[in-house]
Scaffold this active site. Structure first.
Site, PDB file in Angstrom:
ATOM      1  N   GLN A 283     -13.655   5.871  -7.893  1.00 58.22           N
ATOM      2  CA  GLN A 283     -14.042   4.618  -8.049  1.00 58.22           C
ATOM      3  C   GLN A 283     -15.395   4.787  -9.015  1.00 58.22           C
ATOM      4  O   GLN A 283     -16.426   5.581  -8.794  1.00 58.22           O
ATOM      5  CB  GLN A 283     -14.316   4.009  -6.755  1.00 58.22           C
ATOM      6  CG  GLN A 283     -13.216   3.870  -5.973  1.00 58.22           C
ATOM      7  CD  GLN A 283     -12.609   2.566  -6.181  1.00 58.22           C
ATOM      8  OE1 GLN A 283     -13.236   1.694  -7.008  1.00 58.22           O
ATOM      9  NE2 GLN A 283     -10.885   2.390  -5.820  1.00 58.22           N
ATOM     10  N   TYR A 316      -1.079   7.280  -3.554  1.00 62.11           N
ATOM     11  CA  TYR A 316      -1.793   7.071  -4.575  1.00 62.11           C
ATOM     12  C   TYR A 316      -3.214   7.657  -4.409  1.00 62.11           C
ATOM     13  O   TYR A 316      -4.187   6.933  -4.570  1.00 62.11           O
ATOM     14  CB  TYR A 316      -1.954   5.431  -5.343  1.00 62.11           C
ATOM     15  CG  TYR A 316      -0.494   4.900  -5.291  1.00 62.11           C
ATOM     16  CD1 TYR A 316       0.210   5.151  -6.577  1.00 62.11           C
ATOM     17  CD2 TYR A 316      -0.072   3.977  -4.499  1.00 62.11           C
ATOM     18  CE1 TYR A 316       1.467   4.342  -6.895  1.00 62.11           C
ATOM     19  CE2 TYR A 316       1.148   3.355  -4.677  1.00 62.11           C
ATOM     20  CZ  TYR A 316       1.866   3.696  -5.731  1.00 62.11           C
ATOM     21  OH  TYR A 316       3.162   3.015  -5.974  1.00 62.11           O
ATOM     22  N   GLU A 340       0.064  11.923  -4.592  1.00 63.96           N
ATOM     23  CA  GLU A 340      -0.972  11.686  -6.006  1.00 63.96           C
ATOM     24  C   GLU A 340       0.323  11.876  -7.129  1.00 63.96           C
ATOM     25  O   GLU A 340       0.781  13.047  -7.056  1.00 63.96           O
ATOM     26  CB  GLU A 340      -1.953  12.176  -6.089  1.00 63.96           C
ATOM     27  CG  GLU A 340      -2.722  12.082  -7.485  1.00 63.96           C
ATOM     28  CD  GLU A 340      -3.002  10.863  -7.801  1.00 63.96           C
ATOM     29  OE1 GLU A 340      -2.626  10.633  -9.181  1.00 63.96           O
ATOM     30  OE2 GLU A 340      -3.241   9.811  -7.144  1.00 63.96           O
ATOM     31  N   ASP A 383      -3.308   2.467  -2.334  1.00 64.47           N
ATOM     32  CA  ASP A 383      -4.324   2.289  -3.204  1.00 64.47           C
ATOM     33  C   ASP A 383      -3.543   2.313  -4.578  1.00 64.47           C
ATOM     34  O   ASP A 383      -4.176   3.423  -5.441  1.00 64.47           O
ATOM     35  CB  ASP A 383      -5.530   3.235  -2.972  1.00 64.47           C
ATOM     36  CG  ASP A 383      -6.737   2.895  -4.142  1.00 64.47           C
ATOM     37  OD1 ASP A 383      -6.837   1.938  -4.564  1.00 64.47           O
ATOM     38  OD2 ASP A 383      -7.872   3.674  -4.163  1.00 64.47           O
ATOM     39  N   CYS A 410      -7.335  -3.350  -6.764  1.00 62.49           N
ATOM     40  CA  CYS A 410      -8.494  -3.754  -7.849  1.00 62.49           C
ATOM     41  C   CYS A 410      -7.731  -4.931  -8.945  1.00 62.49           C
ATOM     42  O   CYS A 410      -8.595  -5.354  -9.736  1.00 62.49           O
ATOM     43  CB  CYS A 410      -8.611  -2.712  -8.921  1.00 62.49           C
ATOM     44  SG  CYS A 410      -7.360  -1.934  -9.716  1.00 62.49           S
TER      45      CYS A 410
END
Length: 454
Positions: A283, A316, A340, A383, A410
């Site tokens: 982030q 993720y 991931e 995410d 996002c």
């Protein structure tokens, strides 16, 4: 009609307006993507750098007779909004940039709007996407994070730059190959600006990526060379940077090669330390990791979905930002599956969670891993990248039997689309928060709690 419009029409037989034409319009509501809606002779124009209610002169940047809509920049504000303030960054200020003869840099498209108004506009975008794509009528305030007295500046711990043809640091204009030289980046963390990359001769480099952790640990500069640039040239640029900075280069296959120091940075969040490779995801707002971890764990712990012995998954998962606090919460009697797709970032997660016996880290596509490992989960954290999870993954998530899903997003459009898929599967949105993790841009972050319907 201006002389410019007249001359344009005389030689553009196949289009109504050519790029570069200037028009006067009334600026309408904000649209997803940082644009504002205006209309001219029935044509929709997506205008950047305006504010609803303003009258402005705009310059077309993308137009044509067959286009469903046009794009434009504000070049002069004829009737300003009371929410208009001096832009936080001269290079990104559209009217002054066009007066100097070229487009503004991208990346600070709301920098001319008072912060409080920026957040209310983002809230409008979120509400519109939820209603249009999920049929949900809900207004959620966009919350400031960290210290709200910094003017929304200095928050980016990661930044990407282009390089001009003569080797100077620059950034791209929006939707353009034009590279604008820059000598500052007001949104960047001080650790990035203190490198003073604009003073370095970057000849032979195509782009530069910088990570400067908010905890003050060693920054990393990644150099992407142009074709034909020699290793000697890369080492020469590295020697021009401060000695306490790690420097690495991208090889043609995308691999990162060390030039000096290390190829990763050390991040801190929620009481944990994380190694993050140079090309790995983290982030970018200095206060984002703690803000998002707190929001997610508050949702799941408050609903008693996250407790000792629980079975949870972090999808993720990146370098393990959420995986580590999940492992703390479920304890050694619980289990955490961390998935991931990026091999390098997954390796980071394995290093970061080393010794946590309750954590299983799997590198692979989320949909493939879920298909192979059908199990009933107490809770999931989702995410995904900006494109969202998508219909197939949402279906698999519901089939895996969780009692709750914390969805971190996002992008309000992909979140609302996925929410629609969940609702059609009998799920519902229980809680939703939105955070202003990207001040002076149109971006925001949302955290939603999804639960099966009664």
């Amino acid at each position: 009609m201006t002389p410019k419009e007249t001359s344009t029409r005389s030689h553009e037989a196949g289009s109504q307006r050519a790029p570069g034409t200037e028009l006067v319009v009334d600026i309408g509501p904000i649209a997803h993507g940082g644009h504002f809606v205006a209309r001219h002779e029935g044509r929709v124009i997506f205008v950047r750098h305006g504010i609803p209610g303003e009258k402005a002169r705009i310059r077309l940047t993308d137009s044509g007779a067959e286009s469903r809509f046009w794009r434009a920049d504000v070049v002069d504000v004829l009737e300003p909004s009371p929410d208009r303030v001096p832009h936080i960054w001269k290079s990104a200020d559209s009217p002054s940039a066009w007066r100097r003869g070229g487009p503004p840099v991208g990346g600070a498209e709301l920098g001319h709007i008072a912060l409080e108004r920026q957040r209310s506009l983002k809230s409008e975008v979120l509400a519109e996407q939820l209603k249009r794509l999920a049929g949900v009528e809900l207004s959620v305030p966009v919350e400031a994070v960290g210290n709200d007295d910094d003017g929304g500046l200095g928050w980016r711990t990661r930044a990407a730059f282009a390089v001009t043809d003569n080797g100077r640091l620059g950034m791209h204009a929006h939707r353009s190959d034009v590279v604008v030289p820059v000598r500052e980046m007001p949104l960047a963390h001080p650790g990035i600006n203190q490198l003073r990359l604009w003073e370095v001769d970057l000849t032979g480099i195509e782009r530069v990526e910088v990570a400067a952790p908010a905890n003050g640990s060693r920054p990393l500069v990644l150099l992407a060379p142009r074709e034909g640039t020699s290793p000697k040239r890369l080492h020469s640029i590295a020697s021009a940077l401060p000695e306490d900075v790690s420097v690495a280069g991208f090889e043609p296959n995308g691999q990162v090669v060390r030039l000096r120091g290390r190829t990763w940075v050390q991040e801190s969040a929620a009481g944990h330390e994380y190694r993050v490779t140079g090309e790995g995801f983290w982030q970018i707002h200095k206060d984002a990791p703690a803000t998002l971890v707190n929001a997610v764990t508050d949702y799941l712990s408050g609903g008693v979905y996250l407790q000792p012995g629980a079975v949870v998954a972090d999808l993720y998962a990146g370098a393990g930002l959420f995986t580590a606090p999940l492992a703390d919460a479920v304890g050694i009697t619980g289990s955490v599956l961390s998935v991931e797709g990026s091999p390098g970032t997954s390796r980071d997660a394995k290093k970061n969670l080393h010794g946590q016996s309750q954590v299983e880290i799997v590198q692979g596509r989320v949909e493939r891993v879920l298909h192979q490992r059908q199990r009933n989960f107490d809770a999931l954290i989702l995410d995904p990248p900006r494109a969202g999870a998508g219909k197939a993954v949402v279906r698999q998530l519901m089939e895996s039997g969780p009692r709750a899903i914390a969805y971190v997003s996002c992008d309000p459009a992909s979140f609302a689309r996925d929410l629609g898929y969940f609702q059609r599967g009998g799920w519902q949105l229980s809680e939703l928060r939105a955070f202003d993790l990207y001040p002076h841009t149109h971006h925001m972050e949302t955290v939603g709690l999804l639960i099966p319907g009664a």
